[in-house]
Design an enzyme around this catalytic site. Structure first.
Site, PDB file in Angstrom:
ATOM      1  N   CYS A  13      -2.169   6.190  -8.791  1.00 17.81           N
ATOM      2  CA  CYS A  13      -2.283   5.442 -10.046  1.00 17.81           C
ATOM      3  C   CYS A  13      -1.895   4.004  -9.745  1.00 17.81           C
ATOM      4  O   CYS A  13      -1.413   3.700  -8.652  1.00 17.81           O
ATOM      5  CB  CYS A  13      -1.399   6.056 -11.134  1.00 17.81           C
ATOM      6  N   HIS A  14      -2.160   3.124 -10.692  1.00 17.22           N
ATOM      7  CA  HIS A  14      -1.915   1.697 -10.483  1.00 17.22           C
ATOM      8  C   HIS A  14      -1.165   1.106 -11.668  1.00 17.22           C
ATOM      9  O   HIS A  14      -1.132   1.693 -12.753  1.00 17.22           O
ATOM     10  CB  HIS A  14      -3.238   0.924 -10.380  1.00 17.22           C
TER      11      HIS A  14
ATOM     12  N   TYR B 121     -12.143  -8.742  -9.593  1.00 18.85           N
ATOM     13  CA  TYR B 121     -12.274  -8.397 -11.015  1.00 18.85           C
ATOM     14  C   TYR B 121     -10.970  -8.770 -11.715  1.00 18.85           C
ATOM     15  O   TYR B 121      -9.921  -8.902 -11.068  1.00 18.85           O
ATOM     16  CB  TYR B 121     -12.559  -6.899 -11.210  1.00 18.85           C
TER      17      TYR B 121
ATOM     18  N   ARG C 145      -2.323   0.058   2.287  1.00 14.53           N
ATOM     19  CA  ARG C 145      -3.701   0.390   1.957  1.00 14.53           C
ATOM     20  C   ARG C 145      -4.664  -0.572   2.640  1.00 14.53           C
ATOM     21  O   ARG C 145      -4.500  -1.788   2.538  1.00 14.53           O
ATOM     22  CB  ARG C 145      -3.878   0.286   0.439  1.00 14.53           C
TER      23      ARG C 145
ATOM     24  N   ARG D 188     -17.312  -4.335  -2.792  1.00 12.62           N
ATOM     25  CA  ARG D 188     -17.256  -4.939  -4.130  1.00 12.62           C
ATOM     26  C   ARG D 188     -15.804  -5.233  -4.543  1.00 12.62           C
ATOM     27  O   ARG D 188     -15.567  -5.914  -5.522  1.00 12.62           O
ATOM     28  CB  ARG D 188     -17.953  -4.042  -5.164  1.00 12.62           C
TER      29      ARG D 188
ATOM     30  N   TYR E 261      -9.706   3.228   1.917  1.00 14.27           N
ATOM     31  CA  TYR E 261     -10.703   3.371   0.843  1.00 14.27           C
ATOM     32  C   TYR E 261     -12.034   2.843   1.363  1.00 14.27           C
ATOM     33  O   TYR E 261     -12.128   1.672   1.771  1.00 14.27           O
ATOM     34  CB  TYR E 261     -10.242   2.595  -0.394  1.00 14.27           C
TER      35      TYR E 261
ATOM     36  N   ASP F 212      -5.672   8.212 -11.106  1.00 16.72           N
ATOM     37  CA  ASP F 212      -6.315   6.907 -10.915  1.00 16.72           C
ATOM     38  C   ASP F 212      -6.164   6.013 -12.156  1.00 16.72           C
ATOM     39  O   ASP F 212      -6.835   4.997 -12.278  1.00 16.72           O
ATOM     40  CB  ASP F 212      -7.794   7.022 -10.525  1.00 16.72           C
TER      41      ASP F 212
HETATM   42  O1  LIG Z   1     -13.302   2.101  -7.236  1.00 18.59           O
HETATM   43  C1  LIG Z   1     -12.611   1.182  -7.691  1.00 18.59           C
HETATM   44  O2  LIG Z   1     -13.069   0.226  -8.344  1.00 18.59           O
HETATM   45  C2  LIG Z   1     -11.170   1.181  -7.395  1.00 18.59           C
HETATM   46  C3  LIG Z   1     -10.481  -0.032  -7.354  1.00 18.59           C
HETATM   47  C4  LIG Z   1      -9.190  -0.047  -6.966  1.00 18.59           C
HETATM   48  C5  LIG Z   1      -8.459  -1.292  -6.794  1.00 18.59           C
HETATM   49  O3  LIG Z   1      -8.977  -2.335  -7.234  1.00 18.59           O
HETATM   50  O4  LIG Z   1      -7.397  -1.242  -6.180  1.00 18.59           O
HETATM   51  O5  LIG Z   1      -8.524   1.099  -6.681  1.00 18.59           O
HETATM   52  C6  LIG Z   1      -9.145   2.304  -6.773  1.00 18.59           C
HETATM   53  O6  LIG Z   1      -8.461   3.305  -6.488  1.00 18.59           O
HETATM   54  C7  LIG Z   1     -10.492   2.355  -7.125  1.00 18.59           C
END
Ligand SMILES: O=C(O)c1cc(C(=O)O)oc(=O)c1
Length: 306
Positions: free
Chosen positions: A34-35, A51, A126, A132, A159, A259
């Protein structure tokens, strides 16, 4: 919900008023992905971000944790904060030991900085290869970061998109610390879960016993839905066979997370309570669920010496 920043056009805010899950999480369950976003006024978004999100504070995250029935969180540095880990670290410090973190680091990070992050509860770094989201750092920079974190027993979270795995595989396998793959390596769920692309991912998982996988983000990966909204108990059916293959073959190295607050979704924003109800579809037995939700994340994030 964003303070002092203009959200990216079309940005969907996280879902307020999530349902209470029907699936009762086991005691000690960890939301392992999660963030937090900002709040922007306190923790400004990075100039290099791709973004601008809505705000999603630590207090809102902790409220969701309690509502869903999780005991703990792993807060992953979001790309909109670049390598300024302050918002994430602030959440860890405020959690009273109930949160661990994954940071983003620059190659010139010092040992004192890594130590401070470790003391705050960070246990991983990470590396992002999704174009993107970031301009991917040169591999030597990433190797330099690994050298700094290895003495602390941290892992590297990666990722990437499934189509990029063939190019990245050798580099990943050269990283001498455990690896954790975000969101199942983003399989193309229009393809066959038994087909060559997902086989290549499973083959990668088999290459080392210390490669872990987050079986997360059905709401991102699904192409046929139905979405986790309006009480839907059979959401994201097309993702199930992919996640289930991973959970059943690698029961001791899978993780699950919400997430939340779900960056960059454009079609719909899921009800997080219904996302929790998705778990029994991918981990069909109580034993698998206990490993996925309790044993595995606890071993990876809470077993190191503090
Ligand atoms: O697919 C995504 O847009 C995304 C973005 C981020 C991030 O901006 O860190 O983290 C995620 O776990 C997934």
């Amino acid at each position: 919900m964003t303070t002092g920043f203009e959200k990216t056009p079309g940005w969907l805010d996280w879902y307020t008023g999530p349902s209470r899950p029907r699936f009762r999480l086991p005691e000690g369950a960890v939301d392992a992905h999660c963030h937090v976003f900002g709040p922007g006024r306190e923790f400004p978004y990075a100039p290099e971000r791709k973004y601008t999100p809505c705000d999603a504070s630590k207090d809102q995250l902790f409220k969701l944790r309690d509502h869903l029935g999780f005991a703990r969180n792993v807060v992953v540095q979001a790309t909109c904060h670049g390598s300024d880990n302050s918002a994430m670290v602030d959440a860890l410090r405020a959690s009273g030991g109930l949160a661990r973190g994954v940071a983003t680091l620059r190659p010139d990070v010092t040992d004192a900085q890594v130590r401070e992050l470790h003391e705050a509860g960070v246990r991983g770094v990470r590396f992002n290869f999704v174009k993107r989201l970031v301009d991917t750092a040169p591999r030597q920079d990433l190797r330099d970061v690994v050298e700094q974190i290895a003495p602390y027993g941290w892992h590297v979270v990666v990722y990437f998109e499934a189509a990029d795995l063939p190019d990245l595989r050798d580099f990943f396998l050269s990283i001498p610390v455990p690896l954790v793959v975000d969101h199942m390596g983003r399989p193309d769920t229009a393809k066959d879960p038994e087909g060559p692309e997902f086989e290549a991912f499973l083959h990668f998982m088999r290459a080392r016993p210390d490669i872990w996988c987050k079986v997360t983000c059905p709401e991102r990966l699904s192409q046929s839905g139905p979405p986790a909204l309006d009480g839907e108990q059979s959401a994201y059916r097309d993702v199930v066979p992919f996640a289930r293959r991973v959970v059943e073959e690698f029961p001791d190295r899978v993780l699950w997370g919400t997430d939340w607050p779900h960056p960059n979704l454009t079609g719909h924003m899921p009800d997080d309570g219904l996302l929790v109800d998705f778990i029994p579809h991918i981990a069909p037995t109580p034993k698998l669920r206990h490993k996925l939700l309790v044993d595995n994340p606890t071993r990876l994030y809470w077993s190191h010496a503090d």
